[in-house]
Enzyme design. Sequence first.
Site, short mmCIF file in Angstrom:
data_model
loop_
_atom_site.label_atom_id
_atom_site.label_comp_id
_atom_site.label_asym_id
_atom_site.label_seq_id
_atom_site.Cartn_x
_atom_site.Cartn_y
_atom_site.Cartn_z
N ASP A 12 10.95 -16.84 -12.46
CA ASP A 12 10.68 -14.84 -12.32
C ASP A 12 9.65 -14.49 -12.28
O ASP A 12 8.70 -14.76 -11.24
CB ASP A 12 11.17 -14.97 -13.57
CG ASP A 12 11.02 -14.03 -14.48
OD1 ASP A 12 12.03 -12.88 -14.23
OD2 ASP A 12 10.03 -12.99 -15.93
N SER A 13 9.83 -13.35 -12.19
CA SER A 13 8.87 -12.06 -11.65
C SER A 13 7.58 -12.89 -12.87
O SER A 13 6.19 -11.97 -12.30
CB SER A 13 8.54 -10.94 -11.70
OG SER A 13 9.41 -10.43 -13.23
N GLY A 45 10.36 -5.05 -10.98
CA GLY A 45 11.46 -3.76 -11.09
C GLY A 45 10.94 -2.24 -10.92
O GLY A 45 11.93 -1.70 -10.59
N CYS A 75 15.82 -13.95 -13.45
CA CYS A 75 15.03 -12.74 -13.17
C CYS A 75 16.26 -11.83 -12.77
O CYS A 75 16.78 -12.56 -12.13
CB CYS A 75 13.64 -12.19 -12.64
SG CYS A 75 13.63 -10.97 -11.53
N ASN A 76 16.16 -11.08 -13.79
CA ASN A 76 17.60 -9.82 -13.40
C ASN A 76 17.17 -9.13 -12.44
O ASN A 76 17.99 -9.19 -11.22
CB ASN A 76 17.71 -9.09 -14.40
CG ASN A 76 18.01 -9.44 -16.08
OD1 ASN A 76 19.42 -9.75 -15.41
ND2 ASN A 76 17.13 -9.68 -16.62
N THR A 77 16.27 -8.83 -11.87
CA THR A 77 16.19 -7.97 -10.70
C THR A 77 16.03 -8.59 -9.52
O THR A 77 16.94 -8.56 -8.46
CB THR A 77 14.40 -7.39 -11.18
OG1 THR A 77 13.98 -7.05 -12.13
CG2 THR A 77 13.77 -6.49 -9.58
N GLU A 155 5.44 -7.35 -22.65
CA GLU A 155 4.30 -7.84 -22.55
C GLU A 155 3.49 -7.90 -23.21
O GLU A 155 2.40 -8.28 -23.58
CB GLU A 155 4.03 -7.58 -20.81
CG GLU A 155 5.05 -7.66 -19.94
CD GLU A 155 4.36 -8.73 -18.94
OE1 GLU A 155 3.37 -8.73 -18.77
OE2 GLU A 155 5.71 -9.83 -18.89
N CYS A 194 17.41 -8.13 -18.24
CA CYS A 194 16.12 -7.64 -18.41
C CYS A 194 15.59 -9.15 -18.67
O CYS A 194 16.11 -8.64 -20.15
CB CYS A 194 14.85 -6.91 -18.21
SG CYS A 194 13.28 -6.96 -17.90
N THR A 195 15.30 -9.98 -18.59
CA THR A 195 14.88 -10.96 -18.92
C THR A 195 13.19 -10.79 -20.61
O THR A 195 13.40 -11.82 -21.22
CB THR A 195 14.19 -12.27 -18.26
OG1 THR A 195 13.43 -11.98 -17.45
CG2 THR A 195 15.59 -12.67 -17.55
N HIS A 196 13.14 -9.75 -20.09
CA HIS A 196 11.99 -9.43 -20.94
C HIS A 196 12.31 -8.87 -22.44
O HIS A 196 11.99 -8.59 -23.48
CB HIS A 196 11.07 -8.37 -20.69
CG HIS A 196 10.28 -8.67 -19.73
ND1 HIS A 196 10.02 -8.98 -18.57
CD2 HIS A 196 8.54 -8.56 -20.12
CE1 HIS A 196 9.18 -9.91 -17.97
NE2 HIS A 196 8.27 -9.78 -18.92
N1 DGL Z 1 12.10 -10.22 -15.27
C1 DGL Z 1 12.31 -9.30 -14.88
C2 DGL Z 1 13.80 -8.90 -14.93
O1 DGL Z 1 14.75 -9.44 -15.47
C3 DGL Z 1 11.32 -8.02 -15.34
C4 DGL Z 1 10.19 -7.72 -15.15
C5 DGL Z 1 10.19 -7.21 -13.93
O2 DGL Z 1 10.13 -5.80 -13.48
O3 DGL Z 1 8.83 -7.82 -12.79
O4 DGL Z 1 14.26 -7.99 -14.34
#
Ligand code: DGL
Length: 280
Positions: A12-13, A45, A75-77, A155, A194-196
């Site tokens: 993930d990011s 993102g 990570c969705n992005t 975060e 988005c995973t957050h």
């Molecule tokens: N983990 C990222 C996602 O799921 C979100 C955080 C980012 O912007 O890197 O898209």
Amino acid sequence: MTDRSAPIGVFDSGVGGLTVLRALQSELSGEHFIYLGDTARLPYGTKDPDTVVRYALQAGQSLIERGVKALIVACNTASAVAMPAMAQHYRGLPLIGVVHPGADAAVAATRSGQIAVIGTEATVRGGAYQRAILARRPDARVTARACQLFVALAEEGWTEGAIARAVAERYLGPLFGAEARERHESADTLVLGCTHFPMLRDTIRAVIGTEVAIVDSAAITAATARTLLRERGLINGVAHEVGARPLQLLATDGAARFAAIGSRFLGRPIEAREVELVDL
Ligand code: DGL
């Protein structure tokens, strides 16, 4: 022949993918996971697609060099933007992103076919969720909205209270408010793309009401990973006790910050000394 006891890479990011790792650890309790959070370069993102692809390939390569038998892009992005490039580079390696499982879950949950997707700017701009949902249900009506500030709120740990609520109302009001309902454009299903965002689930629920199904990709991604690993004969059968599941945590910056924030996402305390800093 790939060794079944080899680890599974999860990338993930930052710390958001720990929500997916949590689901993976409970679905695949015999596996050894290596989680890599590219904390030095978060957020993905807001970045250009070329940059996200470059970062994702570097992260994937780093996990492959550690001998992983499969790669989960938690990570969705990165899933929305970099999957084709990753699939091309890592031919033969089981590769699972979160967008397609999330689209499966959305299509299973909706009755009306009106689906809203929220994610980062890059996820929404690239249209991967919209395409994946329409490929599964061509008559679906998909609206998508970037909710970039949710990443910072998650975060910061500001997932409840007045500030989180005000941000959620600002983003989600146009999708679910009275005007959308009058125009019959209000969705019956919301995808947390988005995973957050699962960290803000209660606040989001309070804003959109109880009638809308909320879908996040963690559980269905874990189930998809299990299916793919089983098909490839790669499941490691010996289950580990909850407290003894092998896990390596890697980050590209800030072990202490990763541990402090990541503990909330993983749902158990992480010590800074558990987090190894790596360069990609
Ligand atoms: N983990 C990222 C996602 O799921 C979100 C955080 C980012 O912007 O890197 O898209």
